[in-house]
Design a protein around this motif. Structure first.
Motif, PDB file in Angstrom:
ATOM      1  N   GLU A  68       0.833  -1.204   0.000  1.00 36.97           N
ATOM      2  CA  GLU A  68       0.000   0.000   0.000  1.00 36.97           C
ATOM      3  C   GLU A  68       0.867   1.253   0.000  1.00 36.97           C
ATOM      4  O   GLU A  68       0.594   2.214  -0.715  1.00 36.97           O
ATOM      5  N   GLN A  69       1.941   1.260   0.790  1.00 38.27           N
ATOM      6  CA  GLN A  69       2.852   2.403   0.804  1.00 38.27           C
ATOM      7  C   GLN A  69       3.583   2.530  -0.523  1.00 38.27           C
ATOM      8  O   GLN A  69       3.809   3.641  -1.019  1.00 38.27           O
ATOM      9  N   ILE A  74       3.871   5.701  -6.723  1.00 39.85           N
ATOM     10  CA  ILE A  74       3.827   5.564  -8.180  1.00 39.85           C
ATOM     11  C   ILE A  74       2.712   6.457  -8.701  1.00 39.85           C
ATOM     12  O   ILE A  74       1.528   6.162  -8.544  1.00 39.85           O
ATOM     13  N   SER A  75       3.076   7.553  -9.319  1.00 38.08           N
ATOM     14  CA  SER A  75       2.072   8.543  -9.722  1.00 38.08           C
ATOM     15  C   SER A  75       1.135   8.011 -10.790  1.00 38.08           C
ATOM     16  O   SER A  75      -0.010   8.470 -10.901  1.00 38.08           O
ATOM     17  N   ASN A 824       8.846  13.426  -0.719  1.00 39.99           N
ATOM     18  CA  ASN A 824       7.586  14.166  -0.769  1.00 39.99           C
ATOM     19  C   ASN A 824       6.609  13.434  -1.669  1.00 39.99           C
ATOM     20  O   ASN A 824       6.966  12.988  -2.762  1.00 39.99           O
ATOM     21  N   ASN A 825       5.375  13.292  -1.200  1.00 42.07           N
ATOM     22  CA  ASN A 825       4.288  12.750  -2.006  1.00 42.07           C
ATOM     23  C   ASN A 825       3.149  13.766  -2.009  1.00 42.07           C
ATOM     24  O   ASN A 825       2.780  14.291  -0.951  1.00 42.07           O
ATOM     25  N   PHE A 826       2.601  14.014  -3.185  1.00 45.99           N
ATOM     26  CA  PHE A 826       1.579  15.049  -3.330  1.00 45.99           C
ATOM     27  C   PHE A 826       0.426  14.506  -4.160  1.00 45.99           C
ATOM     28  O   PHE A 826       0.629  13.814  -5.168  1.00 45.99           O
ATOM     29  N   ALA A 827      -0.812  14.823  -3.738  1.00 46.04           N
ATOM     30  CA  ALA A 827      -2.014  14.488  -4.496  1.00 46.04           C
ATOM     31  C   ALA A 827      -2.902  15.719  -4.558  1.00 46.04           C
ATOM     32  O   ALA A 827      -3.199  16.341  -3.532  1.00 46.04           O
ATOM     33  N   ASN A 828      -3.329  16.063  -5.748  1.00 48.04           N
ATOM     34  CA  ASN A 828      -4.157  17.249  -5.976  1.00 48.04           C
ATOM     35  C   ASN A 828      -5.520  17.114  -5.291  1.00 48.04           C
ATOM     36  O   ASN A 828      -6.014  16.015  -5.052  1.00 48.04           O
ATOM     37  N   ALA A 902      -5.358   9.299   1.214  1.00 47.98           N
ATOM     38  CA  ALA A 902      -4.522   9.655   2.360  1.00 47.98           C
ATOM     39  C   ALA A 902      -4.163   8.453   3.217  1.00 47.98           C
ATOM     40  O   ALA A 902      -4.838   7.423   3.213  1.00 47.98           O
ATOM     41  N   ASP A 903      -3.094   8.629   3.985  1.00 49.84           N
ATOM     42  CA  ASP A 903      -2.637   7.650   4.963  1.00 49.84           C
ATOM     43  C   ASP A 903      -3.137   8.084   6.335  1.00 49.84           C
ATOM     44  O   ASP A 903      -2.813   9.182   6.797  1.00 49.84           O
TER      45      ASP A 903
END
Length: 918
Positions: A68-69, A74-75, A824-828, A902-903
């Motif tokens: 899951e992590q 992987i975008s 860094n991980n980013f999601a719009n 989200a985590d």
């Protein structure tokens, strides 16, 4: 840009390339390797397709130990419910209720069936219970050398199920020495801790000794994380547009009905409105005196058909009473032996095995009693609840029917045990300059579910409720020993269902150079792939007598044979331009044959600029569950009409006011395969040493997508789905065919971005930076063929979220024995779901936007102790809570947050130590 235009552009570049070509310096001689996306061994830096490589070292430093992590980094992976947190639920129109804690890849959001997961370039078994795709939890993470992600369709090379892309997990194959590692990941707020220990050992140098034998074993334990342990997981935030839409409360709500104490409805003194549910705590404004309960928010859930249904009811935050990380244990093992027969030939044997135990914990059953079921509360029972003080028309001489969260029955608790394994023997080498490889494998995955608590035989449990010894209005939830003993006798505990998949595969490939062309050698590869796949799904006991039993109908053992042959060519057109041409023919014994071509190009006019692109077709055969899941004939609720028949026969009650319709759900052997056309077009620049950037545009068009549709949706679209409405000779409906159908198509477009940089500064410092991002420009589809396509990017949706932008990035600095990594991980963000899908009334100031989600991680690694590597780190460095969302948890789980994005663990501290003995 349409795919035909892309193909034309590829041809145009081929024509004009001699004019644009410039001299390139000779490449240094380096080892040839096989890169995911091609069967031809080549220099590693070459390639016409976008491939993202994730190293084991990067995963370790980021503290990533679970599938899951991993998928969050992987975008190109979809933002969907294909993870254990989302799978631990009973909600959602398309929820996979038999996933058993599995985690799947879903590139481009096309679904797990459309993403091919390989281990060392070969197939792995699909999940035993769900049967749809490879469970990533079965992969031995401790043995991973790297992961190669092909962000392009590869049906012509690897098989028809590679429409969304390929995830090739490369395991270590030639290890020497012994190394032990221990890892812990502890959350700051408690709950959800993760622990792992692994051991890897190997002996023999393949070049010097002629053999290598290696093995690894790893054990992982995940602790439970409950919603009650996180403040943000709160389903009662009416000021933000969120409140529970259920009146199944631990302190029961009384219901109306003919022959019951409340009758068919009630009024209040001085109030002409008629109400349908009642609770004394609601009348007194004390719903919140019971944990998890609150006053039902009528305004948010107002429905024009019954606006006053629940005004005097209490609600229950069942979404906040949720297990966000199921307790689980996984064990993985790998044993591999490689023997060198000569300088050009070697044979190997490999065994991979895993065992996963996941405890799925759901809220207690919600009960709606009725006079017909015999579970109404009887007159004269010791806990009879008299509402005469609130409702003058209350008839204390009649029984009570009620809606109740049956907490005394216990949480619905399931134990899913999955064992997976693959045994592979093979050979590879070189014959007269031609590389070859051949392998024979047998793989299996089996999942077994036991019911541990919270499930009861319906008739027996209803009889206990009808006896009046159970108190549905206990403020503290306690029951008498007599009542608990009676409930206990109704429970079912034990074996419940089993699923099993198997795969036997024989495959082989040869590759090499055929002859000289004007611009260089013509290289080719050819191969075959023969598979037999089987699947079965069975109930160990009859599910129908058990209240709210999960799962599907039985599916007797089904099998199919797949025969495939493929060829691939690398054609040098000029010294700067080459084409990759591939074609594959797959023949399914139960579906038929399909031929899928692929053309790609690689054009490098200078040593710092590369253009690349591809165009290909795809074909996705229906899965066993989609074809053969047992059919269930059931009745639709009353009040649903035959829209087509009623329009043709107005006023005829057979069409306009039928008593009930039958419907059949389950598998559909008439399903057609999904088909696709897709392409990519991109460029890579390396303007100076130590920096490169890539940008790749991609497009996918799909037809005949296979979706699970309810009977009510089929009836609502009867004019578009006439084949699913089975009629009698007089035109009336015999039954509705629901379940799996070929729905409409989908179209998606986007851009992948990759940045790479490295260099040196100061006194011996080295730095490295990466960024992989995906921008989704459009994702359109229609739920039913014939409906207009609708844009879903940036909008709430119940299956997947199609976010505009996602990325993962790292920056590391090292010197001597020390290294530091910032990730860094980013999601719009996206538009939220409106209360009651827009039927309710949002509160003043309601924010319709879900904010973006970004997380940083920081770790440091020290290697200054002999044979020892120590890494300590912080995940979610700034302790960012998941962004708030007001969506209905009946559509997507997560009260006030969304596990697809989200985590829930918040800030966590990681510690990893490795010690190499030899």
């Amino acid at each position: 840009m349409k795919l035909k235009k892309l193909a034309h552009l590829i041809a145009l570049i081929g024509i004009t390339s001699p004019v644009l070509a410039q001299d390139m310096p000779a490449a240094d001689k380096i080892q040839r390797v096989e890169i995911t996306g091609s069967s031809i061994k080549r220099v590693a830096k070459e390639g016409a397709l976008p491939v993202q490589v994730i190293s084991a070292e990067s995963l370790e430093k980021q503290g990533i130990t679970s599938a899951e992590q991993l998928m969050a980094t992987i975008s190109a992976n979809g933002t969907g419910a294909d993870n254990p947190t989302s799978g631990n639920n009973v909600f959602g129109a398309d929820a996979d209720r038999v996933s058993g804690g599995a985690s799947f890849a879903s590139f481009r959001g096309l679904g797990p069936n459309s993403t091919l997961v390989l281990i060392n370039g070969r197939r792995a078994p699909t999940h035993g219970k769900s049967g749809k795709a490879v469970d990533l939890n079965s992969i031995p993470m401790a043995a991973i050398a790297r992961i190669e992600v092909l962000k392009d369709g590869a049906s012509a090379i690897y098989g028809t199920d590679a429409i969304g892309g390929v995830m090739n997990i490369i395991l270590k194959t030639d290890y020497q020495g012994i190394e032990a590692s221990a890892y812990s990941n502890a959350t700051q707020e408690g709950g959800g801790d993760i622990y792992r220990a692994s051991l890897i050992g190997g002996h023999g140098d393949l070049e010097e000794d002629g053999f290598n034998i290696m093995g690894t074993v790893a054990f992982t334990k995940n602790d439970k994380l409950s919603s009650r342990q996180r403040d943000f997981a709160n389903g009662f935030q009416p000021g933000r547009g969120l409140s529970p839409d259920t009146t199944g409360t631990p302190f029961a709500n009384q219901l109306t009905g003919a022959g019951t104490a409340l009758g068919t409805g009630f009024t209040r003194p001085g109030d002409p409105n008629t109400y349908l549910q009642a609770n004394p705590l609601s009348f007194d404004g004390k719903c919140d005196t019971v944990e998890g309960m609150s006053q039902y928010q009528t305004a948010l859930w107002k429905d024009v058909t019954s606006p006053l249904r629940s005004t005097y009811s209490c609600a229950y935050d069942y979404g906040g009473d949720y297990i966000m990380q199921s307790p689980s244990e996984q064990a993985n093992a790998l044993v591999r032996g490689t023997w060198k027969l000569s300088a050009d030939h070697k044979i190997f044997a490999e065994a991979i095995g895993s065992r996963s135990e996941v405890i799925s914990i759901l809220t207690p059953a919600q009960i709606s009693t009725s006079l017909a079921n015999g579970n109404a509360y009887p007159v004269g029972g010791r806990y009879y609840q008299d509402l005469s003080a609130y409702i003058p028309t209350f008839n204390r001489n009649l029984p009570i029917i009620y809606k109740w969260r049956a907490n005394p029955l216990g949480n619905r608790t399931q134990e899913n045990t999955t064992t997976s394994g693959r045994l592979l023997v093979g050979a590879e080498g070189v014959i007269r300059g031609w590389d070859y490889k051949v392998g024979l494998s047998k793989a299996q995955s089996k999942t077994h579910m036991d019911l541990l608590d919270g499930y009861a035989y319906t008739a027996d449990f209803y009889k206990v409720l009808g006896s009046g010894i159970v108190n549905p209005w206990s403020l503290d939830g306690t029951q008498t020993p007599e009542a608990m003993a009676a409930i206990e006798r109704t429970k079912y505990r034990g074996a419940f269902q089993t699923g099993k998949t198997t795969m036997t595969q024989l495959d082989g490939t040869i590759s090499g150079e055929l002859f000289d062309l004007f611009a260089g050698k013509l290289a080719m590869a050819a191969g075959f792939d023969l598979r037999r796949e089987t699947y079965l799904y069975s109930q160990d006991v009859a599910a129908e007598p058990i209240l709210l039993a999960p799962g599907n109908a039985n599916l007797p053992k089904a099998s199919r044979d797949v025969k495939a042959v493929f060829a691939e060519f690398i054609v040098p057109v000029t010294k700067d331009l080459e084409l990759q041409l591939a074609v594959r023919r797959d023949d399914y014994s139960v579906i038929g044959a399909t031929t899928n071509p692929k053309v790609a190009f690689r054009y490098q006019p200078t040593n710092w600029l590369l253009f690349r692109g591809s165009a290909n077709k795809g074909f996705l055969a229906p899965s066993f569950t989609q074809l053969y899941t047992g059919a269930l004939r059931q009745e639709l609720a009353s009040g649903i009409i035959d829209t087509v028949g009623c329009a043709a026969n107005p006023g005829d009650p057979r069409f306009c006011a039928p008593e009930r319709f039958d419907y059949i759900s389950g598998g559909n052997q008439k399903l057609k395969p999904e088909t696709s056309k897709q392409g990519t077009l991109g460029m890579v620049i390396e303007p100076f040493k130590g920096f490169s950037a890539s940008i790749d545009w991609w497009a996918i068009n799909m037809k005949d997508r296979i979706l699970n549709r309810s009977a009510s949706i089929v009836l609502q679209n009867a004019a578009l789905l006439p084949q699913n409405i089975i009629r009698n000779p007089d035109g009336t409906i015999d039954y509705v065919q629901a379940g799996w159908i070929n729905a409409a198509g989908a179209k998606t477009r986007g851009i992948d971005v990759g940045l790479r940089g490295d260099g040196k500064f100061g006194d011996g410092y080295k730095w490295n930076a990466t960024l992989d991002g995906t921008w989704t420009g459009s994702y359109k589809f229609a739920e039913i063929e014939g409906q207009p396509y609708k844009e879903y990017v940036g909008l709430f949706f119940t299956r997947d979220l199609y976010l505009r932008w996602k990325h993962s990035a790292t920056f590391s600095v090292s010197r001597g024995d020390w290294s530091f990594l910032l990730s860094n991980n980013f999601a719009n963000g996206y538009k939220d779901q409106l209360p009651n899908n827009g039927k309710g009334t949002p509160p003043p100031g309601f924010d319709p936007d879900v904010s973006s989600y970004t997380r940083f991680g920081l770790s440091t690694t020290y290697t200054g102790i002999k044979n020892t590597t120590i890494t300590v780190g912080v995940q979610n460095l700034f302790d960012r809570d998941p962004p708030f969302t007001a969506h209905n948890v009946d559509d997507v789980v997560g009260a006030g947050w969304d596990p697809r994005v989200a985590d829930p663990r918040d800030r966590a501290f990681t510690f990893n130590v490795k010690y190499k003995f030899l």
